[in-house]
Motif scaffolding. Structure first.
Motif, PDB file in Angstrom:
ATOM      1  N   VAL A  36       0.973  -1.149   0.063  1.00 46.45           N
ATOM      2  CA  VAL A  36       0.016   0.150   0.016  1.00 46.45           C
ATOM      3  C   VAL A  36       0.825   1.471  -0.038  1.00 46.45           C
ATOM      4  O   VAL A  36       1.647   1.439   0.809  1.00 46.45           O
ATOM      5  N   LEU A  37       0.823   2.004  -0.894  1.00 43.05           N
ATOM      6  CA  LEU A  37       1.776   3.272  -1.297  1.00 43.05           C
ATOM      7  C   LEU A  37       1.092   4.454  -0.554  1.00 43.05           C
ATOM      8  O   LEU A  37      -0.139   4.688  -0.630  1.00 43.05           O
ATOM      9  N   THR A  38       1.807   5.203   0.128  1.00 42.99           N
ATOM     10  CA  THR A  38       1.458   6.364   1.193  1.00 42.99           C
ATOM     11  C   THR A  38       1.274   7.444   0.449  1.00 42.99           C
ATOM     12  O   THR A  38       2.257   7.868  -0.243  1.00 42.99           O
ATOM     13  N   ALA A  39       0.080   8.132   0.197  1.00 40.48           N
ATOM     14  CA  ALA A  39      -0.006   9.329  -0.281  1.00 40.48           C
ATOM     15  C   ALA A  39       0.000  10.459   1.159  1.00 40.48           C
ATOM     16  O   ALA A  39      -0.730  10.346   2.097  1.00 40.48           O
ATOM     17  N   THR A  40       0.608  11.537   0.789  1.00 40.79           N
ATOM     18  CA  THR A  40       0.751  12.810   1.645  1.00 40.79           C
ATOM     19  C   THR A  40       0.308  13.937   1.218  1.00 40.79           C
ATOM     20  O   THR A  40       0.091  14.910   2.098  1.00 40.79           O
ATOM     21  N   SER A  41      -0.055  14.127  -0.071  1.00 39.37           N
ATOM     22  CA  SER A  41      -0.794  15.373  -0.552  1.00 39.37           C
ATOM     23  C   SER A  41      -1.318  14.950  -1.806  1.00 39.37           C
ATOM     24  O   SER A  41      -1.351  14.032  -2.284  1.00 39.37           O
ATOM     25  N   LEU A  42      -2.036  15.906  -2.481  1.00 41.95           N
ATOM     26  CA  LEU A  42      -2.733  15.737  -3.702  1.00 41.95           C
ATOM     27  C   LEU A  42      -1.623  15.277  -4.722  1.00 41.95           C
ATOM     28  O   LEU A  42      -1.988  14.524  -5.408  1.00 41.95           O
ATOM     29  N   ALA A  43      -0.577  15.936  -4.949  1.00 40.32           N
ATOM     30  CA  ALA A  43       0.557  15.599  -5.823  1.00 40.32           C
ATOM     31  C   ALA A  43       0.915  14.253  -5.760  1.00 40.32           C
ATOM     32  O   ALA A  43       0.868  13.330  -6.603  1.00 40.32           O
ATOM     33  N   VAL A  44       1.052  13.743  -4.461  1.00 41.89           N
ATOM     34  CA  VAL A  44       1.640  12.258  -4.212  1.00 41.89           C
ATOM     35  C   VAL A  44       0.582  11.452  -4.482  1.00 41.89           C
ATOM     36  O   VAL A  44       0.746  10.326  -4.919  1.00 41.89           O
ATOM     37  N   SER A  45      -0.731  11.898  -4.247  1.00 39.42           N
ATOM     38  CA  SER A  45      -1.994  10.835  -4.443  1.00 39.42           C
ATOM     39  C   SER A  45      -1.839  10.666  -5.865  1.00 39.42           C
ATOM     40  O   SER A  45      -2.383   9.695  -6.335  1.00 39.42           O
ATOM     41  N   ARG A  46      -1.658  11.552  -6.625  1.00 45.09           N
ATOM     42  CA  ARG A  46      -1.802  11.507  -8.016  1.00 45.09           C
ATOM     43  C   ARG A  46      -0.607  10.595  -8.431  1.00 45.09           C
ATOM     44  O   ARG A  46      -0.684   9.614  -9.479  1.00 45.09           O
ATOM     45  N   GLN A  47       0.743  10.585  -7.801  1.00 43.22           N
ATOM     46  CA  GLN A  47       1.598   9.982  -8.487  1.00 43.22           C
ATOM     47  C   GLN A  47       1.449   8.526  -8.007  1.00 43.22           C
ATOM     48  O   GLN A  47       1.828   7.589  -8.839  1.00 43.22           O
ATOM     49  N   VAL A  48       0.997   8.156  -7.025  1.00 40.82           N
ATOM     50  CA  VAL A  48       1.032   6.808  -6.461  1.00 40.82           C
ATOM     51  C   VAL A  48      -0.202   6.225  -7.261  1.00 40.82           C
ATOM     52  O   VAL A  48      -0.090   4.871  -7.592  1.00 40.82           O
ATOM     53  N   GLN A  49      -1.141   6.863  -7.701  1.00 46.83           N
ATOM     54  CA  GLN A  49      -2.299   6.057  -8.396  1.00 46.83           C
ATOM     55  C   GLN A  49      -1.819   5.729 -10.015  1.00 46.83           C
ATOM     56  O   GLN A  49      -1.959   4.606 -10.350  1.00 46.83           O
ATOM     57  N   ALA A  50      -0.856   6.709 -10.246  1.00 41.00           N
ATOM     58  CA  ALA A  50      -0.044   6.151 -11.637  1.00 41.00           C
ATOM     59  C   ALA A  50       0.899   5.061 -11.372  1.00 41.00           C
ATOM     60  O   ALA A  50       0.859   4.267 -12.338  1.00 41.00           O
ATOM     61  N   ILE A  51       1.284   4.855 -10.391  1.00 43.06           N
ATOM     62  CA  ILE A  51       2.181   3.726 -10.110  1.00 43.06           C
ATOM     63  C   ILE A  51       1.337   2.507 -10.067  1.00 43.06           C
ATOM     64  O   ILE A  51       1.824   1.317 -10.482  1.00 43.06           O
ATOM     65  N   CYS A  52       0.457   2.522  -9.115  1.00 45.02           N
ATOM     66  CA  CYS A  52      -0.598   1.435  -8.897  1.00 45.02           C
ATOM     67  C   CYS A  52      -1.215   0.998 -10.339  1.00 45.02           C
ATOM     68  O   CYS A  52      -1.354  -0.252 -10.382  1.00 45.02           O
ATOM     69  N   SER A  53      -1.313   1.784 -11.370  1.00 46.66           N
ATOM     70  CA  SER A  53      -1.993   1.344 -12.548  1.00 46.66           C
ATOM     71  C   SER A  53      -1.164   0.511 -13.283  1.00 46.66           C
ATOM     72  O   SER A  53      -1.575  -0.269 -14.082  1.00 46.66           O
ATOM     73  N   GLU A  54       0.251   0.536 -12.866  1.00 42.21           N
ATOM     74  CA  GLU A  54       1.187  -0.372 -13.673  1.00 42.21           C
ATOM     75  C   GLU A  54       1.447  -1.962 -13.111  1.00 42.21           C
ATOM     76  O   GLU A  54       1.553  -2.712 -13.758  1.00 42.21           O
ATOM     77  N   GLY A  94      -5.770   8.740   3.866  1.00 48.48           N
ATOM     78  CA  GLY A  94      -4.549   9.196   4.529  1.00 48.48           C
ATOM     79  C   GLY A  94      -3.363   9.411   3.676  1.00 48.48           C
ATOM     80  O   GLY A  94      -3.257   9.264   2.549  1.00 48.48           O
ATOM     81  N   GLU A  95      -2.155   9.721   4.245  1.00 47.81           N
ATOM     82  CA  GLU A  95      -1.905   9.830   5.733  1.00 47.81           C
ATOM     83  C   GLU A  95      -2.408  10.790   6.110  1.00 47.81           C
ATOM     84  O   GLU A  95      -1.935  11.928   5.665  1.00 47.81           O
ATOM     85  N   CYS A  96      -3.374  10.809   7.133  1.00 44.40           N
ATOM     86  CA  CYS A  96      -3.854  11.789   7.701  1.00 44.40           C
ATOM     87  C   CYS A  96      -3.614  11.735   9.312  1.00 44.40           C
ATOM     88  O   CYS A  96      -3.185  10.493   9.890  1.00 44.40           O
ATOM     89  N   GLY A  97      -3.936  13.058  10.038  1.00 41.60           N
ATOM     90  CA  GLY A  97      -3.363  12.685  11.409  1.00 41.60           C
ATOM     91  C   GLY A  97      -2.956  13.974  12.275  1.00 41.60           C
ATOM     92  O   GLY A  97      -3.281  15.152  11.795  1.00 41.60           O
ATOM     93  N   LEU A  98      -2.253  13.813  13.330  1.00 42.87           N
ATOM     94  CA  LEU A  98      -2.023  14.990  14.229  1.00 42.87           C
ATOM     95  C   LEU A  98      -0.500  14.783  14.509  1.00 42.87           C
ATOM     96  O   LEU A  98       0.229  13.494  14.834  1.00 42.87           O
ATOM     97  N   ASP A  99       0.379  15.892  14.105  1.00 44.63           N
ATOM     98  CA  ASP A  99       1.874  15.759  14.635  1.00 44.63           C
ATOM     99  C   ASP A  99       1.980  16.827  15.409  1.00 44.63           C
ATOM    100  O   ASP A  99       2.532  17.835  15.086  1.00 44.63           O
ATOM    101  N   TYR A 100       2.304  16.704  16.931  1.00 42.62           N
ATOM    102  CA  TYR A 100       2.581  17.635  17.652  1.00 42.62           C
ATOM    103  C   TYR A 100       4.083  17.386  18.125  1.00 42.62           C
ATOM    104  O   TYR A 100       4.436  18.195  19.037  1.00 42.62           O
ATOM    105  N   ASN A 101       4.733  16.861  17.464  1.00 40.43           N
ATOM    106  CA  ASN A 101       6.247  16.729  17.802  1.00 40.43           C
ATOM    107  C   ASN A 101       6.790  17.850  16.705  1.00 40.43           C
ATOM    108  O   ASN A 101       7.741  18.806  17.469  1.00 40.43           O
ATOM    109  N   ARG A 102       6.459  18.014  15.359  1.00 44.73           N
ATOM    110  CA  ARG A 102       7.341  19.071  14.676  1.00 44.73           C
ATOM    111  C   ARG A 102       6.276  19.909  14.461  1.00 44.73           C
ATOM    112  O   ARG A 102       6.905  21.186  14.420  1.00 44.73           O
ATOM    113  N   ASP A 103       5.070  19.982  14.570  1.00 50.63           N
ATOM    114  CA  ASP A 103       4.285  21.157  14.493  1.00 50.63           C
ATOM    115  C   ASP A 103       4.448  22.112  13.120  1.00 50.63           C
ATOM    116  O   ASP A 103       4.579  22.976  13.327  1.00 50.63           O
TER     117      ASP A 103
END
Length: 271
Positions: A36-54, A94-103
């Motif tokens: 399962v390839l992790t997306a962290t933004s809209l751009a990465v969401s598009r990129q992982v979908q392109a890779i998955c299509s292969e 996702g990847e969604c959530g909370l990061d109170y370490n780096r803020d």
């Protein structure tokens, strides 16, 4: 050879730009059946979908916005994410959530982006792939209003303590374990905890290219982690749980397949 499903791979990272196909081939040879390839933004969401299509039988992905980027959340982004999340290869929000370490984003905006993505997961009936650092009590409070409506949720790359783990389990959350457990400097506390995660709630991941297992020999050049190293994580995890690799493989792979609604694949054809 035991079968493994790596539920968290950052395959779009620039660390893999020069040999992404070779990384995948090494993973298949190491017994990884699916990722399962992790997306962290809209751009990465598009990129992982392109890779998955292969490789649509073995590669799947998430769609979402990491808390580090939560300050970018707005109505336009939400609308685009809703479209991207409807792709067949997307199996979690996702990847969604909370990061109170780096803020990297203000905490109120992190909560706003998380709540919006939880609503999207409820709407699309998708599980959630969660990130949490130094924010377990707040995450529990936020999830409390959504948990009954969510199909499932996994706290990926769990690195916290007993005070975080037990409330997560009480909420029927899944737990993802990475090579952090192989780090004698900061991950040894996990050794006594992972045996408390019931079979059926535990999954395994690399979070590659980060968190290379420090027990791995020989050490990889440039310190880059990759999915082929998941057996090293599994070895430490199985030892801490007093299980064989085969037992760990069977229940973690079955759990991942059910959680992400993955098809069964024929492993033998890959060798």
């Amino acid at each position: 050879m035991p079968e493994w499903i790596d539920i968290g791979v950052n395959l779009t990272d620039s660390a893999f730009d020069s040999d992404r196909e070779a990384v995948l081939e090494r993973a298949w040879q190491a017994g990884i059946s699916q990722m399962v390839l992790t997306a962290t933004s809209l751009a990465v969401s598009r990129q992982v979908q392109a890779i998955c299509s292969e490789n649509p039988e073995r590669l799947f992905c998430t769609a979402g916005l990491h808390p580090h980027q939560a300050s970018q959340w707005n109505d336009e982004l939400a609308a685009e994410l809703r479209v991207l999340a409807r792709a067949d290869c997307v199996r979690a929000i996702g990847e969604c959530g909370l990061d109170y370490n780096r803020d990297f984003s203000p905490r109120p905006q992190q909560i706003k982006a998380l709540e919006a993505q939880l609503e999207l997961a409820v709407e699309l009936e998708l599980p959630v792939f969660l990130h949490e650092r130094d924010a377990s009590s707040v995450l529990i409070d936020v999830l409390r209003d959504y948990r009954d409506r969510l199909p499932a949720a996994v706290v990926h790359c769990f690195t916290a303590d007993r005070e975080a783990l037990y409330p997560y389990l009480d909420m029927d959350l899944h737990i993802g374990i990475t090579g952090w457990i192989c780090d004698e400097r900061r991950g040894s506390h996990l050794h006594a905890l992972v045996g408390n995660i019931p079979a059926g709630r535990l999954m395994i991941e690399t979070d590659a290219p980060w968190l290379v297992p420090r027990t791995l020999r020989p050490k990889p050049k440039r310190g880059r982690n990759e999915p082929a190293f998941i057996p090293e994580v599994a070895s430490t995890l199985a030892h801490c749980r007093n299980e064989s690799l085969e037992q760990l493989s069977l229940h973690t792979s079955a759990t991942a397949r059910q959680f992400f609604r993955l098809p069964t694949v024929q492993m033998a054809s890959s060798y």
